[in-house]
Each structure stands twice: as structure tokens, then as C-alpha cells.
Write a protein that holds these residues in place. Structure first.
Motif, mmCIF file in Angstrom:
data_model
loop_
_atom_site.group_PDB
_atom_site.id
_atom_site.type_symbol
_atom_site.label_atom_id
_atom_site.label_comp_id
_atom_site.label_asym_id
_atom_site.label_seq_id
_atom_site.Cartn_x
_atom_site.Cartn_y
_atom_site.Cartn_z
ATOM 1 N N LEU A 265 0.811 -1.221 0.000
ATOM 2 C CA LEU A 265 0.000 0.000 0.000
ATOM 3 C C LEU A 265 0.845 1.273 0.000
ATOM 4 C CD1 LEU A 265 -2.877 -1.043 2.446
ATOM 5 C CD2 LEU A 265 -2.857 -1.090 -0.049
ATOM 6 N N TYR B 188 -7.221 -0.243 1.282
ATOM 7 C CA TYR B 188 -6.954 -0.396 -0.150
ATOM 8 C C TYR B 188 -7.362 0.867 -0.914
ATOM 9 C CZ TYR B 188 -6.188 -5.422 0.486
ATOM 10 O OH TYR B 188 -5.687 -6.644 0.863
ATOM 11 N N PRO B 189 -6.691 1.158 -2.039
ATOM 12 C CA PRO B 189 -7.092 2.304 -2.865
ATOM 13 C C PRO B 189 -8.387 2.000 -3.612
ATOM 14 C CG PRO B 189 -5.335 1.080 -3.956
ATOM 15 C CD PRO B 189 -5.523 0.446 -2.597
ATOM 16 N N GLU C 144 -7.980 5.083 -8.239
ATOM 17 C CA GLU C 144 -6.626 5.317 -7.718
ATOM 18 C C GLU C 144 -5.682 4.190 -8.129
ATOM 19 O OE1 GLU C 144 -7.749 7.841 -3.639
ATOM 20 O OE2 GLU C 144 -7.522 5.666 -3.582
ATOM 21 N N GLU C 145 -6.194 2.957 -8.080
ATOM 22 C CA GLU C 145 -5.341 1.823 -8.441
ATOM 23 C C GLU C 145 -4.954 1.864 -9.919
ATOM 24 O OE1 GLU C 145 -5.037 -2.974 -7.539
ATOM 25 O OE2 GLU C 145 -6.689 -1.788 -6.724
ATOM 26 N N ILE D 8 -2.141 4.215 -10.090
ATOM 27 C CA ILE D 8 -0.952 3.575 -9.484
ATOM 28 C C ILE D 8 -0.251 2.684 -10.509
ATOM 29 C CG2 ILE D 8 -0.203 1.859 -7.778
ATOM 30 C CD1 ILE D 8 -2.450 2.989 -5.936
#
Length: 323
Positions: free
Chosen positions: A44, A171-172, A176-177, A180
């Protein structure tokens, strides 16, 4: 928001996606001279957040991976004998830095965890008969993994109490993920130092001047007291879940953290929302719950949410009266 604070967050967010609460808490720790305990599953970006923050403030960053075979000298340093000169020299450990990441701190035995106690509280280390000051500013961010218990050691209550806040990282979101992953396959952005450690020390002094209304100090004390005596706020049913409530260090840290949060948000005075917003992070790790709480699936956050709901929030003027 204060301009240097804005610049620091802008630089860190070149690397970190989301995690706004964690970044804000890390800044609070730096400005209020506190330490942060972070709990979250692997992957994370906890390590990356601290590293990026160190780069933005132009400070040193060291990481120690805690393992069961670690010894205190691996953390604080030791005396080394030089046969040629016939003298001992001090070899300083990785705690001599501005930002120290104690990764998976609960994987090391109590003796190693306790080696951090003096440096976290006094910002100094004693090796042999000599005392050595760590650089300023100084922040310890420790992480622990909540999903594995094998090969881990429970943190001593005395050490847990030294952390200003315990932050839970989740968790995102899907959006957002996506960002990432996009950043992970692109060249790494360079984090530039937008302030230096001396400027950060000046900012700490400005935080010290943030005004706190006595009504808010009284509120923080009542909040800590209510965790020790839930019946005093009409929550007698919670008594069987709490072995020990929050120590006086909780009310101190709640006010110190609230001052830093007010400064980050561009105010020179604390408002009730600053205190209530940080209450869970400052208090959750200071409650020692009973086995009954564990069996009934009652967490510290469950208890604190009820306590916060039972206590009236101050509505007194929060600004210092004009002289």
C-alpha cells in the motif's frame, strides 16, 4: 494551507496516489514532533510515502526491516574495538536520520522494540557511557502487518504509547489503483526538496504558537478519562470491554496533533473538528481491551466512536481574544 506545506504535499503526490489521510498524519507527526504507527496489508506504498516525504523535506531517510534475529545494536549502533589503535569507536546505527522507517516492527522481539524507546521519547541514544543526539527533525514511522500473527511479537504497551498516532491504511479505490499501475510502468518522477530540515524546524516552532482554547484541552482530558471510566459518560456497558484506558499522554498528543492539523489547514487556532477528526488515530492504540471484547468482536474504534458520541463538543470561542 500554509505554502510550504502545500509544496511538500505537491511533491509527495508526484509519487503517491491517494493515501491523503496517511500523508496528512505523517506531516502532523513531523510538525508536532510525534511518531506514527501504521497498520495495513503489504503493497500500500507505506514505505514509498515516507521516502517521498524525506525527499520533499531534504532530509535523510533510513529503513530497517525488523526480523526475529535483529539485536538492539542493529538499531541504535554499538562500540567497535580497533585492534590497531587499541581504542573503541562508536558506530552509529540507522536511527541517526530524519525519517526512520521501522518496517514490520512487530516481527522483532521486545528487546529490539524497546531499543527504540529512548530515541523516540528523548531523541537521543546512549551507547556505552556516551549519549548521542539524533538529527532534527526526527520521525519514526513503524509499520505492522495485520494479517499475519505467526512469527510476530506484540508491541509492549510502553512503546505503543510512545506513538502519537496509529493510522489504519486501506486499499485504494479502483480509480486510484488505475493511476498507481499507470505510474508504475512510467519513469519514476524525481522528488525535489522544497524545504530543508532547518525550515521544517521553523515550521515546528510556528505550530507551537497555534492557540488552543482551554475548553478544547478540557474536552481532550474528558475524552481520555471516559476511556478509563466509560460509566462516567453513561456507557457503563463498555466497562467489561476495557482493561486499561488511554494514558495522560493521549490527551497531550491529541492537543499537539490538533495544533499541527490547524497549522496545515492555514489557521493559527484550533477548532473542535481538529480534535474530533484525530481522536481515533491518537487513542485507538492506547486502549487495552479484555478477552471479552475480542470474543464479542468489539474493537477500540467501536468503543471510541461511542465515547465520542456521548461527549458534547465544546462550542466556546476558539480564537485568542484580541489584545
Amino acid at each position: 494551507m500554509d505554502a510550504p506545506v502545500e509544496q511538500i504535499l505537491y511533491e509527495v503526490k508526484k509519487t503517491i496516489v491517494g493515501q491523503d489521510a496517511l500523508l496528512e498524519r505523517l506531516l502532523i507527526g513531523l510538525l508536532a514532533r510525534g511518531h506514527i504507527l501504521v497498520e495495513g496489508v503489504p503493497g500500500l506504498a507505506k514505505t514509498l510515502a515516507v521516502k517521498a516525504l524525506a525527499g520533499a523535506i531534504g532530509g535523510q531517510f533510513h529503513r530497517v526491516q525488523f526480523t526475529p534475529d535483529l539485536v538492539p545494536a542493529d538499531i541504535v549502533g554499538t562500540r567497535v574495538y580497533h585492534q590497531r589503535s587499541g581504542e573503541f569507536e562508536v558506530s552509529l546505527g540507522p536511527v541517526f536520520t530524519n525519517l526512520l522507517l521501522a518496517d514490520e516492527i512487530n516481527r522483532a522481539p521486545a528487546k529490539v522494540q524497546s531499543a527504540l524507546l529512548e530515541v523516540m521519547q528523548e531523541q537521543q541514544v546512549t551507547i556505552g557511557r556516551e549519549t548521542h543526539k539524533v538529527p532534527r527533525p526526527f520521525l519514526v514511522m513503524a509499520t505492522q502487518n495485520p494479517i499475519e500473527s505467526e512469527g510476530t511479537y506484540q508491541l509492549p504497551e510502553a512503546q505503543v504509547d510512545r506513538f502519537m498516532m496509529k493510522v489504519l491504511v486501506g486499499y485504494p479505490s479502483a480509480t486510484e489503483e488505475f493511476v498507481i499501475v499507470e505510474r508504475a510502468i512510467s519513469p519514476d518522477p524525481m522528488t525535489q526538496a522544497v524545504v530543508d530540515p532547518d525550515r521544517l524546524i521553523e515550521m515546528q516552532a510556528q505550530v507551537d504558537d497555534v492557540y488552543v482554547d482551554p475548553a478544547l484541552i478540557e474536552y481532550s482530558v474528558r475524552l481520555a478519562t471516559a476511556t478509563r471510566e466509560p460509566a462516567s459518560v453513561g456507557l457503563g456497558g463498555l466497562t467489561r470491554y476495557v482493561d486499561f484506558g488511554a494514558s495522560p499522554r493521549a490527551s497531550i498528543n491529541l492537543i499537539l496533533a490538533a495544533r499541527a492539523l490547524a497549522y496545515i489547514r492555514g489557521r493559527d487556532y484550533v477548532v473542535p473538528q481538529d480534535v474530533t477528526e484525530l481522536a481515533l488515530d491518537v487513542l485507538r492504540h492506547r486502549l487495552v481491551l479484555t478477552y471479552e471484547a475480542l470474543s464479542d468482536d468489539v474493537t477500540a474504534d467501536t468503543i471510541l466512536t461511542q465515547v465520542l458520541g456521548a461527549l458534547p463538543v465544546p462550542d466556546a470561542p476558539m480564537r485568542k481574544a484580541a489584545v
